[in-house]
Design an enzyme around this catalytic site. Sequence first.
Site, PDB file in Angstrom:
ATOM      1  CB  VAL A   1      39.920  -4.597   1.187  1.00  0.00           C
ATOM      2  CG1 VAL A   1      41.116  -3.910   0.540  1.00  0.00           C
ATOM      3  CG2 VAL A   1      40.297  -5.114   2.565  1.00  0.00           C
TER       4      VAL A   1
ATOM      5  CB  VAL B   1      52.356  -7.215   5.628  1.00  0.00           C
ATOM      6  CG1 VAL B   1      52.898  -7.258   7.057  1.00  0.00           C
ATOM      7  CG2 VAL B   1      52.651  -8.511   4.906  1.00  0.00           C
TER       8      VAL B   1
ATOM      9  N   GLY C   1      47.994  -3.720   6.933  1.00  0.00           N
ATOM     10  CA  GLY C   1      46.898  -2.848   6.496  1.00  0.00           C
ATOM     11  C   GLY C   1      47.409  -1.549   5.908  1.00  0.00           C
TER      12      GLY C   1
ATOM     13  CD  GLU D   1      36.963 -12.735  10.200  1.00  0.00           C
ATOM     14  OE1 GLU D   1      35.844 -13.127   9.851  1.00  0.00           O
ATOM     15  OE2 GLU D   1      37.585 -11.823   9.643  1.00  0.00           O
TER      16      GLU D   1
ATOM     17  CG  ASP E   1      46.401 -12.631   9.706  1.00  0.00           C
ATOM     18  OD1 ASP E   1      45.927 -12.433   8.577  1.00  0.00           O
ATOM     19  OD2 ASP E   1      46.877 -11.722  10.413  1.00  0.00           O
TER      20      ASP E   1
ATOM     21  CE  LYS F   1      48.190  -9.751   8.271  1.00  0.00           C
ATOM     22  NZ  LYS F   1      47.341  -9.332   9.386  1.00  0.00           N
TER      23      LYS F   1
HETATM   24  N1  HSE Z   1      42.646 -10.506  10.758  1.00  0.00           N
HETATM   25  C1  HSE Z   1      43.662  -9.539  10.517  1.00  0.00           C
HETATM   26  C2  HSE Z   1      44.068  -8.905  11.843  1.00  0.00           C
HETATM   27  C3  HSE Z   1      43.174  -8.482   9.564  1.00  0.00           C
HETATM   28  O1  HSE Z   1      43.440  -9.165  12.885  1.00  0.00           O
HETATM   29  O2  HSE Z   1      45.043  -8.183  11.877  1.00  0.00           O
HETATM   30  C4  HSE Z   1      44.200  -7.908   8.675  1.00  0.00           C
HETATM   31  O3  HSE Z   1      44.966  -8.840   7.999  1.00  0.00           O
END
Ligand code: HSE
Length: 429
Positions: free
Chosen positions: A13, A129, A131, A187, A198, A202
């Site tokens: 980023v 949130v 992207g 990942e 995640d 958000k």
């Molecule tokens: N790991 C997150 C996703 C990336 O898969 O959406 C962006 O927050």
Amino acid sequence: MGVKLGILGLGTVGTGTVQLLQDQKRRHPLLQEIEIYRVGVRSLDKPRDVELPIGIVTTDLEAIVNDPEIDIIVEVMGGLEPARSLILTAIKNGKHVVTANKAAISRFGAEIFTAANQAGVYVMLEASVGGGIPVIQPLKQSLSVNRIHAITGIVNGTTNYILTRMQTEGSDFNDVLADAQSLGYAESDPTADVDGLDAADKIAILASLGFGGRINLADVYCEGIRQVSKTDITYAAKLGFVIKLLAIAKSQTDDTSELSVRVHPTLVPQTHPLASINGVYNAILVEGEPVGQVMFFGPGAGAGATASAVCSDILNLVATLKTNTTNANPILACSHQHYCQIAPIDQLITRFYARFLTKDQPGVIGKLGTIFGKYGVSLESVVQTGFQSELAEIVVVTHDVREGNFRQALAEIQSLDAIDSIPSILRVL
Ligand code: HSE
């Protein structure tokens, strides 16, 4: 005089942000007012995809947040610490902050925004949130006069990619996950994505903005996608649904302020706008009065997309600094103090899908129906099409039911001799 940035982090980023700021042709002219003054990294030796003047890059992140020359700190390093401490120091020093850090904001938002309000600075978080999808600013500004009823999102690209491939290829979760990891879509430690953490970060942020109160992250119910099987995806398709990991924040009823905030795999009707969001894309459906339904769709991650969100926040702050309206704009700030009341999951009213493996003998469906009836669970459909080994596979979809009642019924059903197992329990949108 230019506006001086201190950028913390030069990963995906941070690199995208620097590249965008350095490539200004046919972009907003206010970008010309911005000076990348310092960039903080963990290691000076790592090869980078950007060229920066000698002396700008440093490993001394503390020095950046304490530098009196810097107006705006752009925190794109991620993680909880030292990100939290650096943000708080920057705020204490009167600097505005732009951050993409959903994990830090969802956990430490109360502390960070209280400090920002006291210091008279803004903390901007569009990139945290979705992207590149503009959703934070619309919730704060364009939709701010609406009474929000529900925010329902596909906010994690990794899990949406995995579920989409499971659906289109008929593959198993573990096989698609391994492939997604080798392709860089997941990942090596996929926990935060596949276990829904995640997405929980958000939806906590979106709920806070949409419903105008703080959200205690621990109250957000969270289930990931590890237990979603290709069998369930196939049954869901036969019944007219696709399975998506949804992040949902919703008023429980029209007349209470109690919310349901949750992340879980969900059967989504094939005709629903979120059903066709595939691959790594994200989408957020906001329902409010009087606006109705508004859906935001786009790339939920990636260097360029996220840099678009980060730089729009920077530009917003530059405009604010240029017009001397600092701390005078309650729509840019995040000033609510109280916590939203979040209902426990057993009070949720929803439809359920459940798959049972049972002995194939007379009366089993009757017994299921009787126990569901005893707990007030009304069935919308019951299908028995397949066998797994010697066991019959029975799939039920309920009408709306209180989750607590449904769970009580399941516990009693589980104790029947004829029941081998209940491999899947999923909520239906
Ligand atoms: N790991 C997150 C996703 C990336 O898969 O959406 C962006 O927050």
